[in-house]
Motif scaffolding. Structure first.
Motif, PDB file in Angstrom:
ATOM      1  N   ASP A 123     -15.365  47.886  59.447  1.00 58.52           N
ATOM      2  CA  ASP A 123     -14.378  47.235  58.571  1.00 58.52           C
ATOM      3  C   ASP A 123     -14.228  45.756  58.927  1.00 58.52           C
ATOM      4  O   ASP A 123     -14.088  44.908  58.043  1.00 58.52           O
ATOM      5  N   LEU A 124     -14.242  45.461  60.220  1.00 60.85           N
ATOM      6  CA  LEU A 124     -14.120  44.059  60.637  1.00 60.85           C
ATOM      7  C   LEU A 124     -15.348  43.258  60.212  1.00 60.85           C
ATOM      8  O   LEU A 124     -15.233  42.089  59.813  1.00 60.85           O
ATOM      9  N   MET A 125     -16.536  43.887  60.253  1.00 60.20           N
ATOM     10  CA  MET A 125     -17.757  43.194  59.812  1.00 60.20           C
ATOM     11  C   MET A 125     -17.749  42.932  58.322  1.00 60.20           C
ATOM     12  O   MET A 125     -18.194  41.887  57.865  1.00 60.20           O
ATOM     13  N   GLY A 126     -17.323  43.905  57.522  1.00 58.02           N
ATOM     14  CA  GLY A 126     -17.391  43.796  56.068  1.00 58.02           C
ATOM     15  C   GLY A 126     -18.717  44.313  55.536  1.00 58.02           C
ATOM     16  O   GLY A 126     -19.565  44.816  56.272  1.00 58.02           O
ATOM     17  N   ALA A 127     -18.903  44.175  54.224  1.00 63.81           N
ATOM     18  CA  ALA A 127     -20.080  44.725  53.551  1.00 63.81           C
ATOM     19  C   ALA A 127     -21.368  44.103  54.078  1.00 63.81           C
ATOM     20  O   ALA A 127     -21.383  42.957  54.538  1.00 63.81           O
ATOM     21  N   THR A 128     -22.459  44.873  53.962  1.00 66.80           N
ATOM     22  CA  THR A 128     -23.771  44.423  54.439  1.00 66.80           C
ATOM     23  C   THR A 128     -24.151  43.069  53.841  1.00 66.80           C
ATOM     24  O   THR A 128     -24.678  42.197  54.537  1.00 66.80           O
ATOM     25  N   ASN A 129     -23.889  42.912  52.549  1.00 67.23           N
ATOM     26  CA  ASN A 129     -24.191  41.647  51.866  1.00 67.23           C
ATOM     27  C   ASN A 129     -22.964  40.725  51.934  1.00 67.23           C
ATOM     28  O   ASN A 129     -21.921  41.032  51.357  1.00 67.23           O
ATOM     29  N   PRO A 130     -23.075  39.606  52.626  1.00 66.66           N
ATOM     30  CA  PRO A 130     -21.921  38.704  52.752  1.00 66.66           C
ATOM     31  C   PRO A 130     -21.322  38.309  51.408  1.00 66.66           C
ATOM     32  O   PRO A 130     -20.109  38.081  51.307  1.00 66.66           O
ATOM     33  N   ASP A 131     -22.158  38.262  50.358  1.00 63.61           N
ATOM     34  CA  ASP A 131     -21.640  37.912  49.027  1.00 63.61           C
ATOM     35  C   ASP A 131     -20.646  38.951  48.517  1.00 63.61           C
ATOM     36  O   ASP A 131     -19.813  38.648  47.670  1.00 63.61           O
ATOM     37  N   GLU A 132     -20.785  40.197  49.020  1.00 62.11           N
ATOM     38  CA  GLU A 132     -19.908  41.283  48.579  1.00 62.11           C
ATOM     39  C   GLU A 132     -18.830  41.608  49.600  1.00 62.11           C
ATOM     40  O   GLU A 132     -17.993  42.481  49.359  1.00 62.11           O
ATOM     41  N   ALA A 133     -18.850  40.938  50.739  1.00 61.66           N
ATOM     42  CA  ALA A 133     -17.883  41.226  51.807  1.00 61.66           C
ATOM     43  C   ALA A 133     -16.520  40.629  51.464  1.00 61.66           C
ATOM     44  O   ALA A 133     -16.431  39.567  50.841  1.00 61.66           O
ATOM     45  N   GLU A 134     -15.482  41.341  51.878  1.00 64.37           N
ATOM     46  CA  GLU A 134     -14.125  40.874  51.599  1.00 64.37           C
ATOM     47  C   GLU A 134     -13.786  39.641  52.435  1.00 64.37           C
ATOM     48  O   GLU A 134     -14.287  39.463  53.546  1.00 64.37           O
ATOM     49  N   ALA A 135     -12.884  38.828  51.878  1.00 67.40           N
ATOM     50  CA  ALA A 135     -12.384  37.661  52.608  1.00 67.40           C
ATOM     51  C   ALA A 135     -11.796  38.111  53.931  1.00 67.40           C
ATOM     52  O   ALA A 135     -11.148  39.158  54.013  1.00 67.40           O
TER      53      ALA A 135
ATOM     54  N   ASN B 124     -26.901  38.281  58.172  1.00 68.07           N
ATOM     55  CA  ASN B 124     -25.509  38.690  57.987  1.00 68.07           C
ATOM     56  C   ASN B 124     -24.706  38.793  59.280  1.00 68.07           C
ATOM     57  O   ASN B 124     -23.690  39.478  59.336  1.00 68.07           O
ATOM     58  N   ALA B 125     -25.159  38.109  60.303  1.00 68.66           N
ATOM     59  CA  ALA B 125     -24.365  37.777  61.503  1.00 68.66           C
ATOM     60  C   ALA B 125     -24.090  38.920  62.483  1.00 68.66           C
ATOM     61  O   ALA B 125     -24.038  38.673  63.687  1.00 68.66           O
ATOM     62  N   THR B 126     -23.874  40.127  61.981  1.00 68.97           N
ATOM     63  CA  THR B 126     -23.481  41.202  62.894  1.00 68.97           C
ATOM     64  C   THR B 126     -24.097  42.537  62.488  1.00 68.97           C
ATOM     65  O   THR B 126     -24.455  42.750  61.335  1.00 68.97           O
ATOM     66  N   HIS B 127     -24.175  43.420  63.459  1.00 67.21           N
ATOM     67  CA  HIS B 127     -24.600  44.808  63.260  1.00 67.21           C
ATOM     68  C   HIS B 127     -23.537  45.734  63.824  1.00 67.21           C
ATOM     69  O   HIS B 127     -22.910  45.417  64.828  1.00 67.21           O
TER      70      HIS B 127
END
Ligand code: ADP
Ligand code: MG
Length: 138
Positions: free
Chosen positions: A86-98, A112-115
């Motif tokens: 949840d802290l990472m957000g969606a796999t695609n940064p374009d779809e990740a929550e603010a 995408n910075a993290t795994h």
């Protein structure tokens, strides 16, 4: 209590964002049990991502993951696997929550910075891939 394997990927380490991401982990309440910087070989990245070996992005993914130093961490807490994802957000940064790490620090789906592990069995495999038992005594 649950443990999960987190990686600060080579893009984020190269952008000098490792410290900022570790700070966010600590602020989230997840406990860092173990932490190490590692530069994977191509073969090392292929073993880590073996579950994706038939995907079209496998060779690009493993080349990227072995392109420079990464930071691997063992995180612990209640529902650590879900909380870290949840802290990472969606796999695609374009779809990740603010407010998520991938939105903030990721550039694209392949940078995408993290795994984070996605289930208890993969977490066990991934933790064991990077850390031996004595490193996880806490
Ligand atoms: P996650 O890292 O969110 O668990 P996956 O396990 O599906 O996502 O994929 C592993 C990694 O492979 C992703 O973090 C991403 O860097 C990369 N990846 C996934 N899908 C694609 C894609 N369609 N194109 C390029 N890279 C991808
Ligand atoms: Mg995954």
């Amino acid at each position: 209590m649950q443990r999960t394997l987190a990686i600060i990927k080579p893009d984020a380490v190269g952008n000098h964002c490792a410290g900022a991401i570790i700070k966010r982990i600590e602020e989230s309440g997840l406990k860092i049990c173990a932490l190490r910087m590692v530069t994977l070989t191509q073969q090392g990245a292929e073993g880590f991502y073996a579950v994706h070996k038939d995907k079209p992005f496998f060779s690009a993914l493993t080349a990227f993951m072995s392109s420079g130093p990464a930071v691997v961490l063992a995180l612990e807490g209640e529902n650590a696997i879900r909380r870290w994802r949840d802290l990472m957000g969606a796999t695609n940064p374009d779809e990740a929550e603010a407010g998520t790490l991938r939105k903030e620090f990721g550039a694209s789906i392949d940078r995408n910075a993290t795994h984070g592990s996605d289930a208890e069995d993969t977490a066990a495999y991934e933790l064991n891939y990077f850390f031996c038992g004595v490193e996880l005594l806490r």
